[in-house]
Write a protein that holds these residues in place. Structure first.
Motif, PDB file in Angstrom:
ATOM      1  N   UNK A 131       0.833  -1.205   0.000  1.00  0.00           N
ATOM      2  CA  UNK A 131       0.000   0.000   0.000  1.00  0.00           C
ATOM      3  C   UNK A 131       0.868   1.257   0.000  1.00  0.00           C
ATOM      4  N   UNK A 132       1.924   1.242   0.810  1.00  0.00           N
ATOM      5  CA  UNK A 132       2.839   2.382   0.806  1.00  0.00           C
ATOM      6  C   UNK A 132       3.563   2.535  -0.512  1.00  0.00           C
ATOM      7  N   UNK A 133       4.010   1.399  -1.077  1.00  0.00           N
ATOM      8  CA  UNK A 133       4.712   1.435  -2.365  1.00  0.00           C
ATOM      9  C   UNK A 133       3.784   1.912  -3.468  1.00  0.00           C
ATOM     10  N   UNK A 134       2.539   1.446  -3.443  1.00  0.00           N
ATOM     11  CA  UNK A 134       1.547   1.874  -4.444  1.00  0.00           C
ATOM     12  C   UNK A 134       1.442   3.383  -4.502  1.00  0.00           C
ATOM     13  N   UNK A 135       1.261   4.023  -3.351  1.00  0.00           N
ATOM     14  CA  UNK A 135       1.086   5.475  -3.335  1.00  0.00           C
ATOM     15  C   UNK A 135       2.362   6.203  -3.734  1.00  0.00           C
ATOM     16  N   UNK A 136       3.527   5.639  -3.396  1.00  0.00           N
ATOM     17  CA  UNK A 136       4.796   6.263  -3.807  1.00  0.00           C
ATOM     18  C   UNK A 136       4.958   6.187  -5.323  1.00  0.00           C
ATOM     19  N   UNK A 137       4.667   5.039  -5.904  1.00  0.00           N
ATOM     20  CA  UNK A 137       4.781   4.869  -7.358  1.00  0.00           C
ATOM     21  C   UNK A 137       3.815   5.807  -8.079  1.00  0.00           C
ATOM     22  N   UNK A 138       2.573   5.846  -7.613  1.00  0.00           N
ATOM     23  CA  UNK A 138       1.596   6.709  -8.275  1.00  0.00           C
ATOM     24  C   UNK A 138       1.928   8.181  -8.089  1.00  0.00           C
ATOM     25  N   UNK A 139       2.453   8.554  -6.922  1.00  0.00           N
ATOM     26  CA  UNK A 139       2.842   9.951  -6.709  1.00  0.00           C
ATOM     27  C   UNK A 139       3.987  10.339  -7.645  1.00  0.00           C
ATOM     28  N   UNK A 140       4.983   9.455  -7.780  1.00  0.00           N
ATOM     29  CA  UNK A 140       6.110   9.733  -8.680  1.00  0.00           C
ATOM     30  C   UNK A 140       5.629   9.875 -10.120  1.00  0.00           C
ATOM     31  N   UNK A 141       4.734   8.999 -10.542  1.00  0.00           N
ATOM     32  CA  UNK A 141       4.245   9.044 -11.921  1.00  0.00           C
ATOM     33  C   UNK A 141       3.326  10.247 -12.158  1.00  0.00           C
ATOM     34  N   UNK A 142       2.631  10.673 -11.127  1.00  0.00           N
ATOM     35  CA  UNK A 142       1.830  11.895 -11.216  1.00  0.00           C
ATOM     36  C   UNK A 142       2.742  13.090 -11.468  1.00  0.00           C
ATOM     37  N   UNK A 143       3.866  13.139 -10.757  1.00  0.00           N
ATOM     38  CA  UNK A 143       4.827  14.235 -10.939  1.00  0.00           C
ATOM     39  C   UNK A 143       5.374  14.231 -12.363  1.00  0.00           C
ATOM     40  N   UNK A 144       5.742  13.043 -12.852  1.00  0.00           N
ATOM     41  CA  UNK A 144       6.284  12.928 -14.212  1.00  0.00           C
ATOM     42  C   UNK A 144       5.254  13.383 -15.238  1.00  0.00           C
ATOM     43  N   UNK A 145       4.000  13.001 -15.041  1.00  0.00           N
ATOM     44  CA  UNK A 145       2.953  13.294 -16.008  1.00  0.00           C
ATOM     45  C   UNK A 145       2.540  14.760 -16.009  1.00  0.00           C
ATOM     46  N   UNK A 146       2.437  15.344 -14.831  1.00  0.00           N
ATOM     47  CA  UNK A 146       1.892  16.704 -14.726  1.00  0.00           C
ATOM     48  C   UNK A 146       2.949  17.771 -14.504  1.00  0.00           C
ATOM     49  N   UNK A 147       4.113  17.384 -13.980  1.00  0.00           N
ATOM     50  CA  UNK A 147       5.120  18.378 -13.627  1.00  0.00           C
ATOM     51  C   UNK A 147       4.824  19.088 -12.328  1.00  0.00           C
ATOM     52  N   UNK A 148       3.774  18.641 -11.616  1.00  0.00           N
ATOM     53  CA  UNK A 148       3.414  19.262 -10.342  1.00  0.00           C
ATOM     54  C   UNK A 148       3.875  18.381  -9.184  1.00  0.00           C
ATOM     55  N   UNK A 149       4.179  19.020  -8.057  1.00  0.00           N
ATOM     56  CA  UNK A 149       4.614  18.275  -6.882  1.00  0.00           C
ATOM     57  C   UNK A 149       3.495  17.379  -6.361  1.00  0.00           C
ATOM     58  N   UNK A 150       3.888  16.254  -5.837  1.00  0.00           N
ATOM     59  CA  UNK A 150       2.921  15.340  -5.233  1.00  0.00           C
ATOM     60  C   UNK A 150       3.683  14.441  -4.272  1.00  0.00           C
ATOM     61  N   UNK A 151       2.991  13.951  -3.280  1.00  0.00           N
ATOM     62  CA  UNK A 151       3.582  13.045  -2.304  1.00  0.00           C
ATOM     63  C   UNK A 151       2.640  11.872  -2.106  1.00  0.00           C
ATOM     64  N   UNK A 152       3.132  10.765  -1.541  1.00  0.00           N
ATOM     65  CA  UNK A 152       2.226   9.651  -1.230  1.00  0.00           C
ATOM     66  C   UNK A 152       1.074  10.089  -0.329  1.00  0.00           C
ATOM     67  N   UNK A 153       1.340  10.996   0.619  1.00  0.00           N
ATOM     68  CA  UNK A 153       0.267  11.479   1.489  1.00  0.00           C
ATOM     69  C   UNK A 153      -0.798  12.243   0.709  1.00  0.00           C
ATOM     70  N   UNK A 154      -0.366  12.977  -0.318  1.00  0.00           N
ATOM     71  CA  UNK A 154      -1.349  13.713  -1.117  1.00  0.00           C
ATOM     72  C   UNK A 154      -2.197  12.749  -1.940  1.00  0.00           C
ATOM     73  N   UNK A 155      -1.564  11.691  -2.459  1.00  0.00           N
ATOM     74  CA  UNK A 155      -2.331  10.662  -3.167  1.00  0.00           C
ATOM     75  C   UNK A 155      -3.366  10.062  -2.221  1.00  0.00           C
ATOM     76  N   UNK A 156      -2.959   9.820  -0.984  1.00  0.00           N
ATOM     77  CA  UNK A 156      -3.873   9.285   0.028  1.00  0.00           C
ATOM     78  C   UNK A 156      -5.039  10.251   0.252  1.00  0.00           C
ATOM     79  N   UNK A 157      -4.749  11.550   0.249  1.00  0.00           N
ATOM     80  CA  UNK A 157      -5.795  12.550   0.450  1.00  0.00           C
ATOM     81  C   UNK A 157      -6.765  12.565  -0.723  1.00  0.00           C
TER      82      UNK A 157
END
Length: 442
Positions: A131-157
């Motif tokens: 679950x922790x790895x999932x949110x980290x991977x998705x947060x990293x890919x969100x940053x790559x896709x959008x260029x905006x900052x993101x964290x696993x906690x923000x994905x959780x939010x």
């Protein structure tokens, strides 16, 4: 929930979690789990764990759970599980945290993993790791896709807000049975059918104050505090920031609307879509036409991105037709065995990568530029520039089942990376080719 770059936030996650948990328990029975309390063995044990779980996943790749839809982009539960497993090797901090949690339990209960009745404890720790790895991977890919900052906690939010919206939507749909709580959410006494229950068609139509009031009303109507009103400080500031909630709800809604017609894991522009293929053919025709006109005069370097990519596609096509070459250095019997295992799991010939690698000339222009890229990345480049099927492709590059290049999903799995990572590296490789193609001659 859909967000740019994410793959693990949708309905299929529960099945991914269960599949990884099931395969992990199988792996633990075969591993020397007592080594997990020895910090010096953690890296080696991770390698053994990854191999064992990958083997278990491949063995069950045709099961109903593995073949189930994992998300709305077309990734199966098996594909998502395998990708996340490989991400664990790339981000071993999550394995180390898992090992530490197991060591703490071992200090209390001894070798609890040997007790069949304690499998639930082990599965819970595996679930937490992924679950922790999932949110980290998705947060990293969100940053790559959008260029905006993101964290696993923000994905959780984001996920919390999406869940809250769905809870509210359920209350609105059955408002007659929940009139008091719906009134609390809307901030007024309900008299007759509230128009808001009919107007809210998507998460984009959900108001931030409804989320806050819903959370506040949960303890009274559901028996436990809502996520914004627990003793945890995770969302403490959010209940006082309706503008932040509104922006996040709008982002989820906008992207879900934008991607509503997506039915496969591909770029927003649709790498394999008809429009993209038509445009790539157009660039190539324009390039061929310009080459014909320029036969009797000096060629002027292209000034537009379209012309540059047309020339780039021609160069790549020439390289694709050049012929056979030798094996890339740095491969041993173990590497080849891993490659064959991966190819087999993807319904490709076991020696697919080996033969495909040999089918490109070592001195070709594209290979000189992209010599540091893996073969799956290079094939993804050709797929983007020329399409999945082109007469210049060597037969060894093609999937025998389709007569075309492997899909991006297959190429990502062959390279043992996630789909967003593959697309990022592919696009970077195309940028290298384009820069080399338009550089002034020396």
């Amino acid at each position: 929930m859909r967000l740019p770059g994410t793959r693990y936030q949708e309905h299929g996650w529960e099945q991914v979690r269960k599949l990884l948990g099931h395969c992990s328990l199988q792996a633990f029975r075969r591993l020397e789990m007592h080594q997990i309390v020895d910090a010096g063995q953690h890296a080696a044990l991770l390698d053994c764990y990854t191999d064992a779980v990958a083997a278990a996943l491949r063995a069950g790749a045709r099961s109903a759970r593995a073949e189930a839809e994992g998300n709305s982009y077309g990734d199966s539960v098996y594909e998502l599980s395998l990708s996340l497993l490989f991400e664990l090797q790339a981000q071993p901090a999550f394995w180390l945290a898992f090992a530490a949690a197991v060591a703490v339990e071992h200090a209390r209960s001894g070798a609890f993993w040997l007790d069949a009745a304690a499998e639930g404890v082990m599965r819970k720790k595996v679930n937490d790791m992924y679950a922790g790895l999932r949110d980290k991977v998705d947060a990293d890919n969100y940053i790559v896709t959008t260029g905006r900052d993101c964290s696993p906690n923000k994905i959780y939010t984001y996920r919390m807000l999406d869940t809250a919206y769905r809870e509210i939507a359920g209350l609105f749909a059955d408002w007659q049975q929940h009139a008091e709580q719906v009134g609390a959410i809307l901030g007024r006494t309900i008299e007759g059918s509230p128009i808001e229950t009919r107007q809210m068609k998507s998460i984009g139509g959900c108001k931030a104050e409804w989320i806050i009031r819903w959370s506040e009303s949960q303890e009274r109507y559901a028996g436990s505090p809502g996520p914004l009103h627990t003793k945890s400080k995770r969302f403490a500031s959010l209940k006082n920031s309706p503008e932040k909630i509104a922006a996040m709800l709008a982002e989820i809604g906008d992207y879900e609307e934008l991607s509503a017609n997506m039915d496969r894991a591909d770029d927003w522009s649709g790498d394999a879509g008809e429009a993209a293929l038509w445009l790539e053919d157009y660039w190539r025709v324009i390039g061929e036409s310009e080459q014909s006109v320029a036969q009797d005069e000096d060629r002027i370097l292209p000034e537009s991105a379209e012309d540059g990519e047309a020339d780039l596609a021609d160069d790549v096509a020439d390289d694709a037709a050049d012929g056979a070459a030798g094996q890339e250095p740095g491969f041993d019997a173990h590497d080849l065995a891993v490659e064959q295992s991966l190819a087999g799991a993807l319904s490709l010939p076991p020696r697919y990568l080996e033969l495909a690698r040999a089918a490109q000339e070592a001195g070709s222009w594209a290979l000189r530029i992209l010599g540091g890229e893996s073969l799956p990345i290079r094939l993804a480049v050709y797929q983007k520039l020329l399409g999945a099927a082109d007469d210049t492709y060597p037969e060894a590059w093609l999937d025998p089942a389709t007569g075309e290049l492997p899909t991006l999903q297959q190429l990502a799995a062959l390279d043992q990376i996630s789909m967003p990572t593959l697309r990022k590296r592919r696009n970077e490789a195309i940028d290298k080719l384009y820069a080399a193609n338009t550089a002034p001659a020396k």
